[in-house]
Design a protein around this motif. Structure first.
Motif, PDB file in Angstrom:
ATOM      1  N   ALA A   1       0.829  -1.204   0.000  1.00  0.00           N
ATOM      2  CA  ALA A   1       0.000   0.000   0.000  1.00  0.00           C
ATOM      3  C   ALA A   1       0.863   1.254   0.000  1.00  0.00           C
ATOM      4  O   ALA A   1       0.553   2.233  -0.693  1.00  0.00           O
ATOM      5  N   ALA A   2       1.960   1.253   0.769  1.00  0.00           N
ATOM      6  CA  ALA A   2       2.846   2.415   0.789  1.00  0.00           C
ATOM      7  C   ALA A   2       3.512   2.626  -0.569  1.00  0.00           C
ATOM      8  O   ALA A   2       3.634   3.763  -1.049  1.00  0.00           O
ATOM      9  N   GLU A   3       3.934   1.547  -1.214  1.00  0.00           N
ATOM     10  CA  GLU A   3       4.564   1.670  -2.534  1.00  0.00           C
ATOM     11  C   GLU A   3       3.566   2.153  -3.576  1.00  0.00           C
ATOM     12  O   GLU A   3       3.890   2.985  -4.437  1.00  0.00           O
ATOM     13  N   ALA A   4       2.331   1.641  -3.501  1.00  0.00           N
ATOM     14  CA  ALA A   4       1.308   2.087  -4.454  1.00  0.00           C
ATOM     15  C   ALA A   4       1.015   3.576  -4.287  1.00  0.00           C
ATOM     16  O   ALA A   4       0.870   4.307  -5.279  1.00  0.00           O
ATOM     17  N   ALA A   5       0.937   4.033  -3.043  1.00  0.00           N
ATOM     18  CA  ALA A   5       0.687   5.458  -2.808  1.00  0.00           C
ATOM     19  C   ALA A   5       1.868   6.298  -3.288  1.00  0.00           C
ATOM     20  O   ALA A   5       1.681   7.386  -3.861  1.00  0.00           O
ATOM     21  N   ARG A   6       3.092   5.819  -3.079  1.00  0.00           N
ATOM     22  CA  ARG A   6       4.262   6.571  -3.539  1.00  0.00           C
ATOM     23  C   ARG A   6       4.267   6.698  -5.059  1.00  0.00           C
ATOM     24  O   ARG A   6       4.522   7.790  -5.606  1.00  0.00           O
ATOM     25  N   ILE A   7       3.996   5.603  -5.741  1.00  0.00           N
ATOM     26  CA  ILE A   7       3.961   5.634  -7.206  1.00  0.00           C
ATOM     27  C   ILE A   7       2.839   6.550  -7.689  1.00  0.00           C
ATOM     28  O   ILE A   7       2.994   7.292  -8.678  1.00  0.00           O
ATOM     29  N   ALA A   8       1.682   6.502  -7.006  1.00  0.00           N
ATOM     30  CA  ALA A   8       0.566   7.339  -7.419  1.00  0.00           C
ATOM     31  C   ALA A   8       0.895   8.820  -7.250  1.00  0.00           C
ATOM     32  O   ALA A   8       0.505   9.649  -8.093  1.00  0.00           O
ATOM     33  N   ARG A   9       1.641   9.176  -6.176  1.00  0.00           N
ATOM     34  CA  ARG A   9       2.016  10.577  -5.998  1.00  0.00           C
ATOM     35  C   ARG A   9       2.946  11.044  -7.111  1.00  0.00           C
ATOM     36  O   ARG A   9       2.772  12.137  -7.675  1.00  0.00           O
ATOM     37  N   ILE A  10       3.940  10.209  -7.397  1.00  0.00           N
ATOM     38  CA  ILE A  10       4.879  10.580  -8.471  1.00  0.00           C
ATOM     39  C   ILE A  10       4.151  10.670  -9.804  1.00  0.00           C
ATOM     40  O   ILE A  10       4.339  11.621 -10.590  1.00  0.00           O
ATOM     41  N   GLY A  11       3.302   9.669 -10.051  1.00  0.00           N
ATOM     42  CA  GLY A  11       2.575   9.675 -11.315  1.00  0.00           C
ATOM     43  C   GLY A  11       1.623  10.841 -11.437  1.00  0.00           C
ATOM     44  O   GLY A  11       1.433  11.395 -12.530  1.00  0.00           O
ATOM     45  N   TYR A  12       1.022  11.233 -10.319  1.00  0.00           N
ATOM     46  CA  TYR A  12       0.108  12.374 -10.381  1.00  0.00           C
ATOM     47  C   TYR A  12       0.864  13.661 -10.653  1.00  0.00           C
ATOM     48  O   TYR A  12       0.406  14.507 -11.434  1.00  0.00           O
ATOM     49  N   ARG A  13       2.039  13.838 -10.010  1.00  0.00           N
ATOM     50  CA  ARG A  13       2.818  15.050 -10.270  1.00  0.00           C
ATOM     51  C   ARG A  13       3.281  15.117 -11.723  1.00  0.00           C
ATOM     52  O   ARG A  13       3.378  16.200 -12.302  1.00  0.00           O
ATOM     53  N   GLU A  14       3.555  13.959 -12.278  1.00  0.00           N
ATOM     54  CA  GLU A  14       4.040  13.927 -13.668  1.00  0.00           C
ATOM     55  C   GLU A  14       2.917  13.830 -14.683  1.00  0.00           C
ATOM     56  O   GLU A  14       3.178  13.752 -15.882  1.00  0.00           O
ATOM     57  N   GLY A  15       1.669  13.800 -14.203  1.00  0.00           N
ATOM     58  CA  GLY A  15       0.545  13.779 -15.129  1.00  0.00           C
ATOM     59  C   GLY A  15       0.227  12.409 -15.684  1.00  0.00           C
ATOM     60  O   GLY A  15      -0.557  12.315 -16.641  1.00  0.00           O
ATOM     61  N   LYS A  16       0.772  11.337 -15.130  1.00  0.00           N
ATOM     62  CA  LYS A  16       0.506   9.990 -15.647  1.00  0.00           C
ATOM     63  C   LYS A  16      -0.733   9.368 -15.012  1.00  0.00           C
ATOM     64  O   LYS A  16      -1.329   8.469 -15.587  1.00  0.00           O
ATOM     65  N   PHE A  17      -1.090   9.803 -13.781  1.00  0.00           N
ATOM     66  CA  PHE A  17      -2.262   9.285 -13.096  1.00  0.00           C
ATOM     67  C   PHE A  17      -3.206  10.429 -12.795  1.00  0.00           C
ATOM     68  O   PHE A  17      -2.787  11.583 -12.619  1.00  0.00           O
ATOM     69  N   GLY A  18      -4.488  10.087 -12.738  1.00  0.00           N
ATOM     70  CA  GLY A  18      -5.483  11.069 -12.377  1.00  0.00           C
ATOM     71  C   GLY A  18      -5.570  11.242 -10.868  1.00  0.00           C
ATOM     72  O   GLY A  18      -5.025  10.465 -10.082  1.00  0.00           O
ATOM     73  N   GLN A  19      -6.289  12.277 -10.457  1.00  0.00           N
ATOM     74  CA  GLN A  19      -6.404  12.557  -9.036  1.00  0.00           C
ATOM     75  C   GLN A  19      -7.194  11.475  -8.308  1.00  0.00           C
ATOM     76  O   GLN A  19      -6.894  11.137  -7.167  1.00  0.00           O
TER      77      GLN A  19
END
Length: 420
Positions: A356-374
Motif C-alpha cells: 500500500a505504501a509503494e502504491a501510494a508513492r507511485i501514485a504521488r509521483i505519477g500524479y505530479r508527472e501527469g501519468k495518473f489522475g487525481q
C-alpha cells in the motif's frame, strides 16, 4: 514543465536538507516502557492498598478468633429490704465470685480454622488485585500507544494532503487539470486536519487515563514494543487448576467447609463454672459457693445453622466447578483471539502495508508527472490510510488479547506455612 517542476522539488529538498543540518539537535523525549508503567502502578495504586488492607483485616480476625471467652465477676446480695428479721441488712447474704465460660465442641479451633481459610482467601484476593491491576495498566498502555500511533498517521496524512494540494495547484496553474482537482484536494486536506484534531484529542485522553493509573505524567510510549508480535506457544491444554481463578474458587470452598465445622461446633452447649464466697451477716461467717451452668438446647439445637452451612458449602462446590469450566473456555477463546490478532497484525504490518505504501508513492509521483489522475491518487492514499489504521487496530487487538490471556492463566501464589 516537467523539468521545471523537478528542479523546484529538488531545490526544496536541498534547502530542507541544509536547514536540517544547521538546526540544533532536538533531545528525544524519554520513552515510558510498559515495565516502568507496571512498576509505577504497583508502587502507588490504591487498588494495592485495598488488597493489603483486606489481608490485614483477615489476620486481625484470626487473632480475635483465637481469644477465649472473658470471665465474669458475679456479685449479689440476698435477704435484704424485707420484713421482720429481713428488714434492712441484718440478715443479708452477700455473694462475690467469678464465673468462667468453658467452650466445648472445638469452637475455638473451628473459629481459628475459619479465620485461616479467610486469610488464605484474602491472600488470593490480593494476588487477583495485582493481576487485575497489571491487566488494567497494560490495556491502558496499549490504548495509549495505539492512540499515539493513530495521531502520527493522521499527522502524516495532513502532510500528504498538503503535498497533494500543492501538486494540484501546480497542475491547475499549468492548465493541465480542472480547478475541480484543487477543490477536491483542499477538501481532502480539511478532512485530514479534522482527523488529526480528533486523533490528538484521543491520544491526550488515553495518556491522561494511563497517568491516573501510574501516578505520573505520560509522554512518549514504547512504539517498538507495540510493533512486536511474538509467536504464541501451544494451546493451553493443562486446564485452569493452577490459576488464580481456580485458587479463588478453592478458597471459597475451604471457607464454606470451615463454616460447616463452626456451625457443628455451635451445637455443643458450653459450660459456665462459677466459684464464689458468701458472707452471712447474722453470724459474720463466710462460705464457699460453687456452681455449674449448662444451657438447654430446647428451642434452638443448631440443626438449622448446620443445614444452612451445608447448603452453602454445596453451593461453593458447584460454583468451583462452574468457575473452572468458564475459565477453561475463556482461556481457549482468548488464546484463539490472540493468535488470530497476531496473524492479522503480521499481514497488516508486513507485505500488505509495504504494498500500500509503494502504491501510494507511485501514485504521488505519477500524479505530479501527469501519468495518473487525481482519483487514482486519492484511492491509493485512502488504501494506505486504511491499511495503516488496520495495522494499528490489529496490533492493539493482539496486545489486548495477550494481556487478557496472561491474566486468565496467571498462576496462584504458593501458600506459606506460618505459625500464627
Amino acid at each position: 514543465m516537467h523539468r521545471i517542476f523537478a528542479a523546484i522539488v529538488a531545490a526544496g529538498a536541498c534547502a530542507s536538507s541544509l536547514q536540517a543540518q544547521t538546526r540544533p539537535p532536538v533531545l528525544a523525549e524519554p520513552v515510558l516502557t510498559l515495565a516502568e508503567a507496571l512498576g509505577r502502578a504497583g508502587a502507588s495504586s490504591p487498588f494495592q492498598d485495598v488488597a493489603s488492607a483486606g489481608v490485614r483485616a483477615a489476620e486481625a480476625q484470626r487473632r480475635v478468633a483465637a481469644l477465649r471467652p472473658n470471665p465474669s465477676i458475679v456479685a449479689e446480695t440476698e435477704n435484704v429490704a424485707g420484713s421482720g428479721i429481713y428488714r434492712g441488712l441484718r440478715s443479708s447474704e452477700t455473694t462475690l465470685g467469678l464465673a468462667l465460660p468453658l467452650e466445648r465442641g472445638g469452637k475455638r479451633q473451628a473459629r481459628m480454622a475459619l479465620a485461616d481459610a479467610q486469610i488464605g482467601r484474602a491472600g488470593i484476593a490480593a494476588a487477583i488485585a495485582r493481576a487485575d491491576l497489571r491487566l488494567r495498566v497494560t490495556q491502558a498502555y496499549v490504548v495509549g500507544v495505539a492512540a499515539q500511533r493513530r495521531a502520527a498517521v493522521a499527522r502524516d496524512q495532513v502532510g500528504i494532503a498538503a503535498e497533494v494540494l500543492r501538486a494540484a495547484k501546480v497542475r491547475v496553474q499549468a492548465g493541465r487539470a480542472s480547478p475541480l482537482e484543487e477543490q477536491r484536494a483542499d477538501v481532502a486536506r480539511l478532512a485530514a486536519e479534522g482527523a488529526l484534531e480528533r486523533a490528538d484529542r484521543s491520544a491526550a485522553v488515553a495518556a491522561t487515563n494511563l497517568a491516573r493509573l501510574i501516578g505520573m505524567p505520560v509522554g512518549a510510549l514504547d512504539n517498538s514494543w507495540f510493533q512486536q508480535v511474538d509467536a504464541l506457544g501451544p494451546l493451553h491444554t493443562s486446564g485452569s487448576t493452577g490459576t488464580l481463578i481456580a485458587a479463588a474458587a478453592r478458597a471459597d470452598l475451604d471457607t464454606a467447609t470451615a463454616q460447616v465445622r463452626l456451625a457443628r461446633s455451635q451445637r455443643v452447649p458450653d459450660l459456665t463454672l462459677s466459684a464464689s464466697a458468701r458472707r452471712l451477716e447474722q453470724t459474720n461467717d463466710t462460705a464457699a459457693v460453687f456452681g455449674v451452668s449448662i444451657p438447654l438446647t430446647v428451642f434452638n439445637g443448631g440443626r438449622s445453622a448446620v443445614a444452612v452451612a451445608d447448603a452453602q458449602r454445596d453451593q461453593s462446590d458447584a460454583l468451583q466447578r462452574v468457575a473452572l469450566l468458564d475459565a477453561e473456555q475463556d482461556i481457549a477463546t482468548t488464546q484463539a483471539e490472540a493468535a488470530n490478532a497476531a496473524t492479522t497484525a503480521r499481514n497488516a504490518t508486513g507485505p500488505a502495508l509495504a504494498a500500500a505504501a509503494e502504491a501510494a508513492r507511485i501514485a504521488r509521483i505519477g500524479y505530479r508527472e501527469g501519468k495518473f489522475g487525481q482519483l487514482d491518487l486519492l484511492d491509493a492514499e485512502r488504501t494506505l490510510l486504511d491499511t495503516r489504521t488496520a495495522a494499528i487496530d490489529a496490533l492493539a487487538a493482539y496486545h489486548d488479547a495477550r494481556a487478557r490471556l496472561e491474566r486468565l492463566t496467571a498462576e496462584a501464589p504458593i501458600a506459606k506455612d506460618t505459625d500464627r
